[in-house]
Design a protein around this motif. Structure first.
Motif, PDB file in Angstrom:
ATOM      1  N   LYS A   1      20.553  46.563  53.825  1.00 27.44           N
ATOM      2  CA  LYS A   1      19.336  47.335  53.636  1.00 27.44           C
ATOM      3  C   LYS A   1      19.554  48.841  53.750  1.00 27.44           C
ATOM      4  O   LYS A   1      18.886  49.624  53.078  1.00 27.44           O
ATOM      5  CB  LYS A   1      18.280  46.901  54.654  1.00 27.44           C
ATOM      6  CG  LYS A   1      17.827  45.459  54.480  1.00 27.44           C
ATOM      7  CD  LYS A   1      16.793  45.071  55.528  1.00 27.44           C
ATOM      8  CE  LYS A   1      16.342  43.631  55.326  1.00 27.44           C
ATOM      9  NZ  LYS A   1      15.353  43.219  56.352  1.00 27.44           N
TER      10      LYS A   1
ATOM     11  N   TYR B   1       8.987  50.499  58.848  1.00 27.42           N
ATOM     12  CA  TYR B   1      10.397  50.093  58.881  1.00 27.42           C
ATOM     13  C   TYR B   1      10.547  48.716  59.517  1.00 27.42           C
ATOM     14  O   TYR B   1      11.318  47.871  59.041  1.00 27.42           O
ATOM     15  CB  TYR B   1      11.218  51.124  59.658  1.00 27.42           C
ATOM     16  CG  TYR B   1      11.518  52.388  58.887  1.00 27.42           C
ATOM     17  CD1 TYR B   1      12.674  52.506  58.130  1.00 27.42           C
ATOM     18  CD2 TYR B   1      10.640  53.470  58.906  1.00 27.42           C
ATOM     19  CE1 TYR B   1      12.964  53.665  57.421  1.00 27.42           C
ATOM     20  CE2 TYR B   1      10.910  54.629  58.192  1.00 27.42           C
ATOM     21  CZ  TYR B   1      12.073  54.721  57.453  1.00 27.42           C
ATOM     22  OH  TYR B   1      12.352  55.871  56.747  1.00 27.42           O
TER      23      TYR B   1
ATOM     24  N   ASP C   1       8.334  46.350  59.627  1.00 21.91           N
ATOM     25  CA  ASP C   1       7.819  45.331  58.701  1.00 21.91           C
ATOM     26  C   ASP C   1       8.834  44.996  57.620  1.00 21.91           C
ATOM     27  O   ASP C   1       8.833  43.884  57.076  1.00 21.91           O
ATOM     28  CB  ASP C   1       6.515  45.818  58.050  1.00 21.91           C
ATOM     29  CG  ASP C   1       5.365  45.896  59.051  1.00 21.91           C
ATOM     30  OD1 ASP C   1       5.487  45.287  60.134  1.00 21.91           O
ATOM     31  OD2 ASP C   1       4.362  46.575  58.746  1.00 21.91           O
ATOM     32  N   ARG C   2       9.683  45.961  57.292  1.00 17.04           N
ATOM     33  CA  ARG C   2      10.719  45.734  56.284  1.00 17.04           C
ATOM     34  C   ARG C   2      12.026  45.232  56.915  1.00 17.04           C
ATOM     35  O   ARG C   2      13.032  45.095  56.240  1.00 17.04           O
ATOM     36  CB  ARG C   2      10.999  47.029  55.502  1.00 17.04           C
ATOM     37  CG  ARG C   2       9.806  47.544  54.704  1.00 17.04           C
ATOM     38  CD  ARG C   2       9.387  46.508  53.641  1.00 17.04           C
ATOM     39  NE  ARG C   2       8.357  47.014  52.762  1.00 17.04           N
ATOM     40  CZ  ARG C   2       7.054  46.954  53.017  1.00 17.04           C
ATOM     41  NH1 ARG C   2       6.630  46.420  54.140  1.00 17.04           N
ATOM     42  NH2 ARG C   2       6.174  47.409  52.149  1.00 17.04           N
TER      43      ARG C   2
ATOM     44  N   ASP D   1      11.699  51.870  51.223  1.00 20.32           N
ATOM     45  CA  ASP D   1      10.943  50.874  51.974  1.00 20.32           C
ATOM     46  C   ASP D   1       9.611  51.408  52.479  1.00 20.32           C
ATOM     47  O   ASP D   1       8.793  50.647  52.986  1.00 20.32           O
ATOM     48  CB  ASP D   1      11.773  50.383  53.161  1.00 20.32           C
ATOM     49  CG  ASP D   1      12.915  49.481  52.711  1.00 20.32           C
ATOM     50  OD1 ASP D   1      12.630  48.349  52.305  1.00 20.32           O
ATOM     51  OD2 ASP D   1      14.071  49.923  52.748  1.00 20.32           O
TER      52      ASP D   1
ATOM     53  N   ASP E   1       5.061  51.329  48.402  1.00 19.45           N
ATOM     54  CA  ASP E   1       4.627  50.088  47.747  1.00 19.45           C
ATOM     55  C   ASP E   1       4.447  50.404  46.256  1.00 19.45           C
ATOM     56  O   ASP E   1       3.395  50.865  45.813  1.00 19.45           O
ATOM     57  CB  ASP E   1       3.315  49.602  48.363  1.00 19.45           C
ATOM     58  CG  ASP E   1       2.885  48.260  47.802  1.00 19.45           C
ATOM     59  OD1 ASP E   1       3.476  47.808  46.794  1.00 19.45           O
ATOM     60  OD2 ASP E   1       1.954  47.653  48.359  1.00 19.45           O
TER      61      ASP E   1
END
Length: 495
Positions: A280, A301, A303-304, A342, A345
């Motif tokens: 990532k 971050y 959440d990703r 990230d 959206d």
């Protein structure tokens, strides 16, 4: 011996040898090149040294003054010293004892004797070297205090158990100044100038060996008692980070136990971080200046699934630069230093053009730009992944590091230093309902919309620790005005 004449008008030595048939001898001298020698009065073997103190030094006849000098310089001599029948050097110099014969209680008891007002140390290092130089001693890692002076050593220097100095600054590397304890070496040249002492080869070897022993002990503790190492890290980290920045050899020995806490309260090395997050983040390490800083950005971050390290030490920015140079292509980046993929959206980006050829995002940015009405602020609208985040302040990593460095050099000119780096970018969230509401409110209550715009902007500054302290009072005043206005509007609506 000749230092006796610093306080004595003349000195007598009355002595009788241990050899059978020897006659007692009396020697008398006033410090000049001439002396008297003749029959003594001693009837048993031994020696008496009698100082005839001058009137200007009569304080040296005070027993308490003599005891103070004896305890300061002779507390660990190998021969018993009595003053008025009281043993002066009753404490054993633990550093001359083999480490295998010393218990933890021995080390703690010795530390309490040396530093009776201190808390117990975190751990200790026992030095015992015979070649290529003589070095013995015990170094303690104390708990860090706020009044710690990095320019003053708390390690006492002895030569063959005789006290020499309470400052080993020229022997111990600067980054080990927080250590406490004792070192004893007969190989240190005591009769030369300080500048020569600093350049002396043996002194440099002593410093290098002590540094190596420190890293070896920390490495062993990291591998064998990880929990204790982590518990001590808050106090030890200053030594490790300064050592890395000042000494490349120290870095090579310490890099494997240089640890960081992440926002999930776990500890990790940089290497382990990269291995876990490489898919990532590639060779990039994301960090925040503390666990609570920029919490609204952190959540995106998390959440990703991207790990964030906590870098709350003033040394960390210097350390990042050093590690980036040593471990290329490694880079460190604060979570608010760029609009990372990230954070966005892309599926909800407002890219449809209107009759004027502008997107909703562009119009929203222009609206907030006009309301802020400040040439030093650049507004950009993005489709952020977290709807709850109204916006945040964006600043390039390199620019931020340079600005923070300049501000540390001269904190009184904070505002001037901040203005050197041009415009501040304010990224607003097109998916946040508050931003849309403020834009709609402008049609009926433009003044309130302007106040709310400034409020959102300064809340972002405040949450990211970017607000100038001089602006805080105006922020509070504005917050109160907004609350008062909104309260009146709500009450009006219910009446």
């Amino acid at each position: 011996f000749y230092s006796a004449y610093m306080v004595a008008d003349f000195v007598e030595i009355n002595t009788l040898s241990y050899k059978p048939g020897a006659e007692p001898v009396l020697w008398r001298c006033d410090g000049s090149s001439e002396y008297e020698i003749g029959p003594g009065t001693k009837e048993t073997r031994g020696t008496e040294i009698i100082l005839f103190i001058g009137k200007e030094h009569e304080e040296c006849l005070d027993p308490s003054y003599i005891e103070k000098i004896l305890r300061h310089y002779c507390s660990f001599l190998p021969y018993p010293i009595y003053l008025d029948g009281k043993l002066i050097n009753e404490h054993f110099p633990l550093w001359i004892k083999p480490p295998s014969e010393c218990t933890a209680e021995d080390y703690l008891k010795f530390y309490r004797y040396l530093y009776p007002m201190d808390e117990d140390p975190l751990f200790w290092i026992h030095l015992n070297v015979d070649y290529p130089f003589a070095l013995k001693g015990i170094l303690y890692f104390p708990k860090m205090k706020r009044d710690f002076d990095p320019n003053k050593s708390s390690v006492s220097l002895y030569c063959n158990r005789v006290f020499v100095s309470d400052n080993c600054k020229d022997i111990i590397p600067n980054y080990l100044m927080m250590l406490k304890g004792v070192i004893d070496s007969s190989d240190i040249p005591l009769n030369v100038s300080r500048s020569y002492l600093q350049a002396d080869r043996t002194v440099r070897q002593l410093g290098s060996h002590i540094s190596k022993k420190v890293t070896d002990s920390l490495s062993t503790l990291y591998k064998t008692d990880y929990d204790r190492f982590i518990k001590a890290w808050h106090d030890v980290s200053v030594v490790v980070k300064l050592g890395i920045l000042e000494d490349d050899k120290f870095y090579e020995r310490a890099k494997d136990f240089l640890v960081w806490k992440n926002t999930n309260q776990s500890w990790t090395t940089i290497q382990d971080y990269l291995e876990r997050n490489r898919e990532k983040t590639k060779d990039k390490v994301f960090y925040t200046i503390d666990e609570k800083h920029g919490g609204h950005i952190q959540q995106i971050y998390r959440d990703r699934g991207i790990e964030i390290l906590c870098a709350d030490s003033p040394l960390d920015s210097y350390l990042f630069h050093y590690l980036e140079d040593k471990q290329r292509p490694l880079t460190f980046q604060r979570i608010d230093a760029e609009i990372h993929d990230d954070l966005v959206d892309k599926d909800r980006e407002k890219i449809i053009l209107d009759a004027e050829g502008k997107t909703e995002a562009v119009k929203l940015a222009e609206f907030f730009q006009s309301k802020l009405n400040d040439e030093t602020i650049e507004v950009e609208a993005k489709s952020l992944a977290a709807d709850s985040l109204p916006g945040f302040i964006l600043m390039d990593e390199k620019q931020r590091r340079m600005r923070d460095y300049l501000m540390r050099l001269n904190p009184e000119e904070r505002q001037q230093q901040m203005s050197l780096f041009g415009k501040r970018k304010f990224v607003i969230n097109t998916n946040n309902s508050l931003m849309e509401s403020i834009q709609k409110l402008d049609r009926s209550k433009p003044e309130l919309a302007k106040e709310l715009t400034l409020e959102v902007y300064e809340l972002a500054l405040l949450s990211q620790k970017e607000m100038d302290p001089q602006s805080l009072q105006e922020f509070v005043n504005r917050s109160n005005r907004i609350l008062e206005t909104l309260t009146k509007e709500i009450l009006k609506g219910h009446s």
